[in-house]
Scaffold this active site. Sequence first.
Site, short mmCIF file in Angstrom:
data_model
loop_
_atom_site.label_atom_id
_atom_site.label_comp_id
_atom_site.label_asym_id
_atom_site.label_seq_id
_atom_site.Cartn_x
_atom_site.Cartn_y
_atom_site.Cartn_z
CD GLU A 170 -3.03 -1.02 2.22
OE1 GLU A 170 -2.95 -0.15 3.09
OE2 GLU A 170 -3.99 -1.82 2.15
CD GLU A 378 -3.59 -5.93 3.90
OE1 GLU A 378 -4.42 -5.12 4.36
OE2 GLU A 378 -2.37 -5.74 3.94
C1 BGP Z 1 -4.32 -2.12 5.37
C2 BGP Z 1 -2.95 -2.48 5.88
C3 BGP Z 1 -2.93 -3.50 6.96
C4 BGP Z 1 -4.10 -3.45 7.91
C5 BGP Z 1 -5.42 -3.18 7.22
C6 BGP Z 1 -6.56 -2.87 8.16
O1 BGP Z 1 -4.33 -0.81 4.95
O2 BGP Z 1 -2.14 -2.96 4.84
O3 BGP Z 1 -1.69 -3.43 7.58
O4 BGP Z 1 -3.86 -2.70 9.02
O5 BGP Z 1 -5.33 -2.13 6.31
O6 BGP Z 1 -6.52 -1.54 8.53
P1 BGP Z 1 -6.84 -1.02 9.97
O7 BGP Z 1 -5.91 -1.77 10.87
O8 BGP Z 1 -6.60 0.44 9.93
O9 BGP Z 1 -8.26 -1.35 10.21
#
Ligand code: BGP
Length: 478
Positions: A170, A378
């Site tokens: 990201e 993800e």
């Molecule tokens: C993405 C990231 C992850 C993870 C996920 C959930 O942007 O790559 O590392 O954290 O989001 O986000 P959050 O933890 O802010 O809910």
Amino acid sequence: MIYNELAAFPDTFLWGSASAAYQIEGAWKEDGKGASIWDTFVRIPGKTFKGTTGDVAVDHYHRWKEDVALMAEMGLKAYRFSIAWTRLFPEGKGEVNPKGLAFYDELINELLKHQIEPIVTIYHWDLPQALQDEYGGWESRRIIDDFTHYAETLFKAFGDRVTYWVTLNEQNIFTGLGYRQAMHPPGRIDEKQFYQVNHYASVANAKAIASFRKLVPHGKIGPSFAYGPVYPYTCKPEDILAAENAEELSNHWWMDVYAWGEYPKWAWSYLEKQGVAPEVTEEDLAILKSGIPDFMGVNYYQTSTVEKNPLDGVTSGKFNTSGKKGTSEATGTPGVFKTAFNPHLETTNWDWEIDPVGLRIGLRRIHNRYGLPVLISENGLGEFDKVDEDGRIQDTYRIDYLRSHIIAIQEALSDGVDVIGYCTWSFTDLLSWLNGFQKRYGFVYVNQHEEGKHDLKRLKKDSFYWYQRVIQTNGDTL
Ligand code: BGP
């Protein structure tokens, strides 16, 4: 749905789950590990939810065998995890720390022992603090060679056993939150710097890929992009135009560079007029073209709906990091677009829109525009989970969320999109960067909270058994 029957998932489909070093490992100072910019940032009062840190996280560094055993029990086909740069190079470069290398070496071997395909993320945001101090990290061209050297060390060490690699996680998020919203390290608000940092990151990404071709000729590599496909709020031409603007500035700005080594034309001319376009050399452009990925990694959580934004309109609004519904605000670029609330979608408690159809749309857009296979690196639901008195966690909402997104993938496969795998976020519960431990994503509950001491015990949620069955039946039983 437009078919009577959906295409079956291919036998090679990578049913996976994902994590990131800072969010799970803990052991932040052990075995020669250096400090990362996150180790520093979380110590600044007020930066994270209730001041949570990844000092212990979910202690995966000490419990990795137990965690891999759970993955094996589930029947996971692939596990995406990231490597902490600071474990290998405490100062970001120089001599390799053998203990850092040994940790990941053992982890990879253990995964392979259980027929779990390792998907290695090279960079998931934990830049060595030493590089930030020495030359501003991503702000300097010097990062390109240091990143490439770090990546090459990994290719040489693990390329014989690891086929799938993710370069940068990201890029759009770590640079945006780091240089536009000041919510991630290094906590700046500087539009020009934001675009320059991105350019260096894109060149580093391409250079590492070019080197990968020589060192791991049979491997597959790509970046993971946080893709939020854009919708217009209405069919007013002004809103359609705003959506085009947003798709180009928020998505194509990265994906075009990854897939084609070129910046999108309108966005470039707009940013040049604003005086914020990055400085780019001829050599950079050649490197960008030399490092085209094998797949587009996509982290998909939600779509974004936008409308016309007047010249004196909305800029940056508040994020919901509390889990209190309805506390996030519209954001935008004056004259270009602003986000709008989509009345057709449900949201999570963190105001993230739940939109499985958006995943299908996004997959089709990538397939049509770039012709690249897609690895969904993800996707998942962050929620408060409750442990019943008998130790059960009935996360039906998570099962519903994942099921609807898997159906959307199957529809995209039927549309002809080449989707090679699906990694849910996340396998165990873990630290959410800004939301502490209360925003949970895992199939495995971890008894860890922001306050007090907890025993870090692992408990299988209902979703664990559900995904186990999905994998066993290769997506037939959802
Ligand atoms: C993405 C990231 C992850 C993870 C996920 C959930 O942007 O790559 O590392 O954290 O989001 O986000 P959050 O933890 O802010 O809910």
